[in-house]
Design an enzyme around this catalytic site. Structure first.
Site, PDB file in Angstrom:
ATOM      1  N   GLU A 116       7.014 -16.191 -13.402  1.00  0.00           N
ATOM      2  CA  GLU A 116       6.414 -15.372 -12.348  1.00  0.00           C
ATOM      3  C   GLU A 116       7.250 -15.488 -11.080  1.00  0.00           C
ATOM      4  OE1 GLU A 116       2.499 -16.859 -11.773  1.00  0.00           O
ATOM      5  OE2 GLU A 116       3.155 -18.808 -11.060  1.00  0.00           O
ATOM      6  N   LYS A 118       8.434 -16.349  -7.377  1.00  0.00           N
ATOM      7  CA  LYS A 118       8.137 -17.440  -6.452  1.00  0.00           C
ATOM      8  C   LYS A 118       7.903 -16.820  -5.081  1.00  0.00           C
ATOM      9  CE  LYS A 118       9.777 -21.874  -4.709  1.00  0.00           C
ATOM     10  NZ  LYS A 118       9.504 -21.563  -3.281  1.00  0.00           N
ATOM     11  N   ASP A 120       7.105 -16.260  -1.192  1.00  0.00           N
ATOM     12  CA  ASP A 120       7.541 -16.957   0.017  1.00  0.00           C
ATOM     13  C   ASP A 120       6.363 -16.992   0.984  1.00  0.00           C
ATOM     14  OD1 ASP A 120       9.181 -18.303   1.695  1.00  0.00           O
ATOM     15  OD2 ASP A 120      10.372 -16.574   2.312  1.00  0.00           O
ATOM     16  N   TYR A 228      -1.673 -19.347  -9.024  1.00  0.00           N
ATOM     17  CA  TYR A 228      -0.654 -19.616 -10.042  1.00  0.00           C
ATOM     18  C   TYR A 228      -0.931 -20.839 -10.911  1.00  0.00           C
ATOM     19  CZ  TYR A 228       1.125 -22.565  -6.186  1.00  0.00           C
ATOM     20  OH  TYR A 228       1.238 -23.463  -5.160  1.00  0.00           O
ATOM     21  N   LYS A 317      16.064 -20.311  -7.796  1.00  0.00           N
ATOM     22  CA  LYS A 317      16.117 -19.692  -6.469  1.00  0.00           C
ATOM     23  C   LYS A 317      17.166 -18.580  -6.416  1.00  0.00           C
ATOM     24  CE  LYS A 317      14.071 -21.040  -3.330  1.00  0.00           C
ATOM     25  NZ  LYS A 317      14.148 -22.225  -2.463  1.00  0.00           N
ATOM     26  N   CYS A 411      31.960   5.383  26.631  1.00  0.00           N
ATOM     27  CA  CYS A 411      32.109   5.273  25.180  1.00  0.00           C
ATOM     28  C   CYS A 411      33.390   4.508  24.860  1.00  0.00           C
ATOM     29  CB  CYS A 411      32.163   6.669  24.562  1.00  0.00           C
ATOM     30  SG  CYS A 411      32.616   6.676  22.815  1.00  0.00           S
ATOM     31  N   CYS A 414      35.960   7.349  23.184  1.00  0.00           N
ATOM     32  CA  CYS A 414      36.521   8.500  23.899  1.00  0.00           C
ATOM     33  C   CYS A 414      36.366   8.420  25.410  1.00  0.00           C
ATOM     34  CB  CYS A 414      35.880   9.788  23.386  1.00  0.00           C
ATOM     35  SG  CYS A 414      34.135   9.980  23.872  1.00  0.00           S
ATOM     36  N   CYS A 429      26.816   8.232  23.090  1.00  0.00           N
ATOM     37  CA  CYS A 429      28.023   8.794  23.684  1.00  0.00           C
ATOM     38  C   CYS A 429      27.783  10.281  23.926  1.00  0.00           C
ATOM     39  CB  CYS A 429      29.212   8.603  22.747  1.00  0.00           C
ATOM     40  SG  CYS A 429      30.629   9.644  23.148  1.00  0.00           S
ATOM     41  N   CYS A 435      34.416  13.452  20.919  1.00  0.00           N
ATOM     42  CA  CYS A 435      34.511  12.042  20.518  1.00  0.00           C
ATOM     43  C   CYS A 435      35.017  11.908  19.085  1.00  0.00           C
ATOM     44  CB  CYS A 435      33.155  11.365  20.654  1.00  0.00           C
ATOM     45  SG  CYS A 435      33.174   9.610  20.228  1.00  0.00           S
TER      46      CYS A 435
END
Length: 671
Positions: A116, A118, A120, A228, A317, A411, A414, A429, A435
């Site tokens: 199953e 794991k 977190d 579990y 893991k 920018c 440009c 920009c 540009c």
């Protein structure tokens, strides 16, 4: 029968119904009734209990939230320790685990495992006596945890009383409390909106929510739980395997992960691992690996434990999704739409299965909120194919002189002005057509069918032309030669000549399409049409004041500011002048007044093939009279215009009773 007896009987029925429907909704994800009906039953029980407080029971759905906050958590002692699991990180380590197990069991056949995800989250223990939830505790140090019963009771997927009648006299169930991804996103969005500090990740959010002294706060958080395993049990009929035990927990109303499976041998474990790895990002909750448990309970007992972990289980893991590294620099990238994004240049670190040396900071609001500076030590996260991002600065790690950063005024590509609209997080920009970072997208837009309609100039060819250095700006398109084009990949002399002819044909264009082709921010086809009709010429549009622009239908202050700013940039004017010099022209149109807007406020949908004119031409003619043209039929649609072979839109219009106009009616409409 007295009123109290009737109320007592009804309250029993209501509790049973509500518990059943909670199980269907939260555990099985198979609701049998709408939410409104559940709410009605809940209110009915609530009213009975308010009228007769003696009817209130500990497992009543109305009693999930305690009345008063706690001063502190009391401790819970686990009679059977809640042990952690040993980890493996690759196939060789998993093979070593399997060998250790097999050496002790000495089996000829492959070992069967219950597998199953794991989760977190935060490990907890639930204690049921005679089916009633009486206590919940965190794992703590494995022997002693914190009593979080009040907060656990607020989680709707956890039954306050077990289902059925064959449950044990005493049952300790273990599982993981977690926060689903969608709930975590909502929680953080609300936190930022209210000026509060957001949580770093769903695990921290789940742990912080479960450890609130006020259960009302915990109740407001989107917590869930999957069970579990079991701990202490009294009066349980014998079961042979771990998977059978989990099936039994589900029958008693406890929530379990649907992704669990039974697999055989290392090969089965690895196939399951690969399958879940591929689906990891699409799961509605965070997982950091896979747990394999020897399925046979007798073999589990035979294998026993080492000091802090069972010999019969292991956690496989995933590669770490978060790591610590250093910010070497912060630079600014210009995206294809002009959005300017701060990007952290990192000391390379292996995270999420790859080496990461760059991480996005999204926008300056994020930089300021996280207070990221050059030379900071930071936590960087990479999940699947998601662009790596900085989660937070490691507390207490900042060096003296760590430099703050600010958004550049110009920018970096440009040197055009950087603008940030009020209320927007993203700075942009203003270079637009000029540009270099935006040139590919601006050229693609310029050549598109609804703009200049340059046949044969597709996205891939634009990419080739820019990469080969043949064009820098849209006006360069009209200087291309057959020789230059035919030297490109998949471009023969005939294709090259066809494109030159298409470019020549595109020089004669309507004013509204030319305005649209310029790519002015938030100026779409309809707005371009309105601007062309209102001003009649490009020169008048360029000279229009802010107030003049707002006199145009559908042009508000934000769009007006975008238009005005575009024409204030000399480089944009230079591009327009060059386009005029290469021969692009349009007929000046007579400015339209309000009296000509005979279709103002009307919404039309076009479907099927029209013989009299093209769909784009019809769309423009309708828009010229103030109408809107949309792609889908709704109750707001004024009429659907149908040609030959109309599709489902005509059928939907009939169902909704919306007018359907053929080509004869269309001629009358347009005069």
């Amino acid at each position: 029968m007295s009123n109290i007896n009737q109320a007592r009987q009804r309250s029993v029925v209501l509790r049973q119904l509500l518990n059943h429907h909670s199980y269907q909704y939260y555990v099985l994800d198979e609701p049998e009734i709408p939410d409104s009906e559940y709410d009605r039953l809940y209110r009915e029980l609530q009213q009975l209990e308010n009228q007769y407080p003696e009817l209130i029971t500990a497992d009543s759905p109305t009693q999930r939230i305690g009345d008063k906050p706690l001063d502190a958590f009391s401790q819970v002692k686990h009679e059977i320790p809640m042990l952690s699991l040993d980890n493996v990180f690759d196939e060789s380590e998993l093979l070593a685990f399997y060998k250790r197990v097999n050496d002790r069991l000495r089996l000829d056949d492959q070992i069967e495992f219950a597998a199953e995800p794991k989760l977190d989250g935060l490990a907890v223990s639930l204690l049921y006596e005679k089916g009633l939830l009486v206590r919940a505790g965190t794992r703590g140090d494995g022997t002693t945890g914190e009593d979080v019963t009040q907060n656990i009771r607020t989680i709707h997927s956890i039954p306050l009383h077990l289902q059925g009648e064959n449950y044990p006299q005493l049952l300790e169930v273990r599982g993981e409390v977690f926060m689903p991804k969608a709930g975590f996103e909502r929680l953080n969005q609300n936190a930022i909106k209210n000026g509060d500090k957001p949580f770093a990740n769903p695990r921290n959010a789940a742990a912080g929510s479960l450890r609130q002294l006020d259960p009302k706060i915990a109740a407001s958080r989107p917590l869930a739980m999957y069970c579990y395993s079991v701990g202490k049990v009294e009066g349980l009929e014998s079961v042979e395997t771990h998977s059978e035990m989990l099936d039994q927990l589900l029958k008693w109303g406890l929530p379990l992960c649907k992704e669990r499976a039974v697999v055989k041998g290392v090969e089965g474990c690895l196939k399951y691992f690969d399958k879940l790895s591929a689906r990891r990002e699409s799961l509605p909750y965070d997982i950091d690996g896979i747990v394999y448990k020897v399925n046979n309970l007798h073999w589990q007992k035979q294998l026993g434990f080492v000091a802090k972990a069972p010999r019969w289980a292991i956690a496989h893991k995933f590669p770490a999704q978060e790591e610590i590294t250093t910010v070497n620099d912060i630079e600014f990238q210009v995206g294809r739409t002009g959005a300017i994004t701060p990007v952290a240049r990192l000391q390379p670190v292996f995270v999420g299965g790859v080496t990461v040396s760059n991480a996005t900071l999204h926008n300056m609001d994020e930089v300021e909120r996280k207070d990221v500076r050059i030379s900071d030590t930071v936590i960087v996260r990479r999940a699947g194919d998601v662009i790596p991002e900085i989660v937070s600065v490691v507390p207490g790690s900042r060096k003296k002189g760590a430099r703050k950063i600010k958004m550049p005024d110009r920018c970096p590509i440009c040197q055009s002005d950087v603008v940030r609209e009020e209320g927007e997080a993203v700075a942009r920009c203003s270079g637009g057509l000029y540009c270099a970072a935006q040139r590919k997208e601006s050229i693609k837009h310029f050549a598109s069918r609804k703009a200049m309609d340059i046949d044969g100039l597709g996205d891939k060819l634009v990419e080739q032309l820019v990469d080969a250095g043949l064009i820098d700006h849209v006006d360069d398109l009209y200087a291309l030669t057959v020789e230059e084009l035919s030297g490109l990949e998949r471009m023969g002399e005939k294709s090259a000549q066809n494109l030159i002819d298409a470019l020549q044909n595109s020089k004669s264009i309507s004013l509204d399409r030319f305005i649209y082709a310029l790519g002015i921010r938030e100026v779409g086809e309809a707005t371009a049409m309105s601007l062309a009709q209102h001003f009649g010429s490009l020169d008048k549009l360029q000279a229009a004041s802010f107030d003049d622009l707002q006199d145009v239908p559908d042009v508000g202050p934000i769009v007006a500011s975008h238009i005005q700013y575009f024409f204030q940039q000399q480089h944009n004017l230079d591009v327009i002048n060059k386009l005029r010099k290469v021969g692009i022209h349009w007929q000046e149109v007579e400015a339209v007044n309000d009296a000509d807007q005979s279709l103002l406020g009307k919404i039309f949908v076009i479907t099927g093939t029209l013989s009299g004119m093209g769909r784009d031409e019809l769309k423009r003619r309708l828009q010229s009279r103030g109408a809107k043209v949309t792609g889908s039929v709704s109750k707001k649609t004024s009429a659907v215009i149908v040609g030959e072979n109309p599709g489902s839109k005509a059928t939907k219009a009939e169902q909704l009773g919306i007018d359907i106009l053929g080509e004869d009616e269309l001629k009358n409409l347009l005069g």
